[in-house]
Design an enzyme around this catalytic site. Structure first.
Site, PDB file in Angstrom:
ATOM      1  N   GLN A  27       0.883  -1.175   0.000  1.00  0.00           N
ATOM      2  CA  GLN A  27       0.000   0.000   0.000  1.00  0.00           C
ATOM      3  C   GLN A  27       0.916   1.218   0.000  1.00  0.00           C
ATOM      4  OE1 GLN A  27      -3.711  -0.552   0.161  1.00  0.00           O
ATOM      5  NE2 GLN A  27      -2.821  -2.487  -0.531  1.00  0.00           N
ATOM      6  N   GLY A  40     -11.862   3.002   4.108  1.00  0.00           N
ATOM      7  CA  GLY A  40     -10.974   2.109   3.365  1.00  0.00           C
ATOM      8  C   GLY A  40     -10.014   2.856   2.451  1.00  0.00           C
ATOM      9  N   HIS A  41      -9.147   2.104   1.803  1.00  0.00           N
ATOM     10  CA  HIS A  41      -8.117   2.732   0.970  1.00  0.00           C
ATOM     11  C   HIS A  41      -8.717   3.354  -0.282  1.00  0.00           C
ATOM     12  CE1 HIS A  41      -7.100  -1.593  -0.677  1.00  0.00           C
ATOM     13  NE2 HIS A  41      -8.379  -1.377  -0.637  1.00  0.00           N
ATOM     14  N   ASN A  42      -8.111   4.481  -0.657  1.00  0.00           N
ATOM     15  CA  ASN A  42      -8.488   5.204  -1.876  1.00  0.00           C
ATOM     16  C   ASN A  42      -9.877   5.824  -1.827  1.00  0.00           C
ATOM     17  OD1 ASN A  42      -6.379   3.020  -2.838  1.00  0.00           O
ATOM     18  ND2 ASN A  42      -6.320   4.685  -4.313  1.00  0.00           N
ATOM     19  N   SER A  80     -12.149   2.739  -2.292  1.00  0.00           N
ATOM     20  CA  SER A  80     -12.387   3.452  -3.546  1.00  0.00           C
ATOM     21  C   SER A  80     -13.786   4.059  -3.662  1.00  0.00           C
ATOM     22  CB  SER A  80     -12.139   2.533  -4.749  1.00  0.00           C
ATOM     23  OG  SER A  80     -10.792   2.072  -4.731  1.00  0.00           O
TER      24      SER A  80
END
Lengths: 346, 346, 346
Positions: free
Chosen positions: C196, C237-239, C257
């Site tokens: 990541q 969460g990521h992004n 995302s």
């Protein structure tokens, strides 16, 4: 490793022992996994079969399995007396009272000489810590915080300024007491944070799980009353009041200004909307969503999203999967009825 | 910043390269945002359009987009080979092994000379930390804890006494391993805490997310097996056993004594009631509530509250919004039928 | 304890005061609990009765209760002006700027001389902390982290390397910014962790609750825009990209995302599946499960699992408990129709 004769243990518990009272207990295990030397207990019909086959040396049980090869400690409340036995077999280890030279303790704080403050704790001005309290590493106690006798704060607990923790309280690692309530006043340009000038009061004998969060009140106090237990990752909003001896299971969330009575149980991942009341004695099933106040007069058990009286919810839950079929049937009924009508008309 | 020729990278990956193998890779980005110098990948039909327009210098792909202007690294498993490529481009930074003089390390502990213990960690008696392990600031390792080779514990992780962490494990900031299980014996006057005398075993290659909590067993152990990944804020109750290579998404909660097989996936915010079994290979949709054991023979996919076989749940979920209409239709059908009957009778 | 005349306070707020402008304000409380010396406010019809009985000495209100015995501070937006008044009565306490000698600060970092770094913080290489920032004990700032002016990081906050925190940000105790996104590439033998390599950007005026978690991007960045507020135990969460001035209530989870617009509100325990978009201005009810993108054109309010336009969901939710009855009725209708048909046929 503990070592005690079953008959001696029974004596300490005030229970009668039958069978092999001389059996030596050196450990404890579940009824299915217990082996020689282990104490176990029988409290659920689910494990009846294991009662006659367990390899334990001693068992706490309401009934006599009629086995002479093990010690049977008779009890009206086996789960309770087994827990009492565990406290005898595995007494809580005390820590040598001391304030670690690696802690940062404000000179204007009052730490009992019988308390323990471990390394890397930060204790601010005006804090009081009473005797036998144990403060694990990395704990932060904000200005004016009070920690009562025998209370244990595990590593990295944060208690914001002005909060009060009673006696015999256990707060597990990472829990946060007294963070700001979630309050913002909307105006033309955005949100203004509403100062959260109240505090949190945790009464005696409360236990709070790992990484749980209890917010300080906007005005006044957030209060968790005597004997209540919060599981890991529970969220308690600002100005909430939780009564005595409640059990709030993991990941439940209680919104601002909710008032919960005594002896309430919330199943895991339950959510309670703000400003509601939940009567004493109510049990709520896991993963429920509570959008209205719950009256014990209407039902003592509630479940579902939105929450219904438990029995009604059970009927609803099992019938939900039939909805697609119901749709088909209704459509066919409509067709057939139309046909009947047209035949009749024709 | 990385700098490598696409052909060289492909060589390290054991992949064939076509197109502009001499392209120099200096970074990585998603297929839509990638620019000159970036490596990207194509693994989902959703991004097919971007395949012919991406400004990336190189792409890992199963198929040849027929572009001579970029390097195409051919792969049967583009997501996997892209991840491998990232490990080459951005190798994990080692830390100089050392025990910080600002950590509090008990003299009767065993820290490998090749391990790193950063400031403000507290390491209790009997702890062992194996080589290449990295313990970030503010971590607490209770008495007798074991930390295996190459394992990383990020800041403010707490591991309670007696828990065992395997090799190549990653535990993210704020996670708590081995807090007391949530067990209380009810008696006349309230609840007696049941001593939680078991521990937690985390096997090799496990990753645990930020602020997740894994409770110690009441008796025996809580175990998370090799290769399993827990996301942030996941709760694992006492005596749970999770098999190998499971994926447990964020905010899921697993109640006490649940047994989960291998290769199980739980979607986010899923809840599992206590003492259930979930067979190997089962996938559970996000936000499901699981009140019964899940059998892979019955279905490998489950969703909903309560959980149903996934296809049945999909049909149910889309039809739920039709309930109000169904009610109306049923009432009308009843009326019309009554009318027909009375006309017939009349 | 604050002490100010109601007329003076009104002057500072730019509001008109009627009634007893000379009343001295020494505290603040809710309209029901307020006593002599307290300021309170009236903003909800629910408390209309208390408006004429409150024992407060002063009240911020849109309307004149016609009482000469208290000071009435007239306001078009009482909740907002009450919040402003609290900031005047209880100004935020500054801390003496200083870098504690008990903190571990890398020599190649830049801490403003007007910032505060408290004991047991660990500040890595390349960190910048701007003026008036306050870093509470036990905070970890990874390599290259930036913390803007006036920002407060409460105890045991972790910010992983490379993340950027804006001005006037508040991050509450135990929150984790920049932990690894939950990304694994499946291959024959198990899962490979996907590096990541992105970061997290927290813009100005954001507030993040206790023990909340915001994951770093796999590639690129996770971004929370100006003025947005996350409650306790929220997972991002990521992004993910969250717009400006959003309100995300406790225990909500936003999968990887997701893109959220401005002025969005998510009720508590809401879950959003990955890669979705939520339009600006949308409000989502508590405990909703969002499996599809939400269009403001279709509805600005959404609720339920799966989420429906709010009004449709309300109708559905109240009718759910009628499913068992519907089933019975359908069965009876089928029987009666069969009977009619057979009679007709016979």
């Amino acid at each position: 490793m503990p070592k005690i004769r079953a008959s001696d243990l029974a004596g300490k518990l005030g229970c009668k022992v039958i069978g092999d009272g001389g059996a030596v207990i050196t450990g404890a295990a579940s009824i299915e996994k217990a082996g020689k030397g282990d104490l176990t207990f029988f409290a659920s019909a689910k494990f009846r079969k294991a009662l006659s086959t367990t390899a334990a040396s001693a068992i706490v049980s309401r009934e006599d399995p009629g086995r002479g090869d093990i010690a049977v400690i008779l009890s009206e409340n086996p789960a309770y007396d087994f827990a009492r036995a565990l406290w005898i077999l595995y007494p809580a280890k005390g820590r040598e009272p001391s304030i670690s030279p690696l802690a940062a303790v404000h000179e204007e704080s009052m730490i009992s000489e019988f308390a323990t403050v471990m390394p890397f704790c930060c204790v601010e001005r005006g804090v009081t810590v009473d005797k036998n309290a144990v403060i694990y590493p990395g704990v932060y106690l904000g200005e004016g915080v009070h920690v009562g006798e025998n209370t244990i704060l595990y590593p990295s607990v944060t208690v914001y300024h002005g909060c009060r923790i009673g006696k015999n309280v256990i707060i597990h690692a990472g829990a946060v007491i007294g963070g700001d309530g979630f309050g913002f006043a909307r105006h033309g340009g955005g949100y203004l944070k509403i100062p959260q000038i109240g505090n949190v009061v945790i009464e005696d004998d409360v236990e709070i799980g790992c990484n749980a969060t209890v917010d300080r009140a906007a005005l006044g106090e957030t209060r968790i009353k005597r004997g209540t237990k919060l599981d890991n990752l529970v969220q308690v909003g600002h100005n909430v009041e939780i009564g005595e001896d409640c059990i709030i299971a993991s990941q439940s969330g209680i919104s601002g200004s909710v008032k919960i009575g005594d002896w309430v149980m919330l199943g895991g991942q339950t959510g309670v909307a703000d400003h509601l009341e939940i009567d004493s004695g109510i049990m709520v099933g896991a993963k429920s969503g509570i959008p209205w106040s719950l009256s014990a007069k209407k039902s003592t058990g509630w479940s579902g999203i939105p929450a219904l009286p438990h029995k009604k919810w059970l009927r609803t839950a099992v019938s939900m999967e039939k909805i697609p079929d119901m749709l088909k049937k209704i459509n066919r009924l409509e067709e057939e009825l139309e046909k009947l009508k047209s035949e009749k008309g024709g």
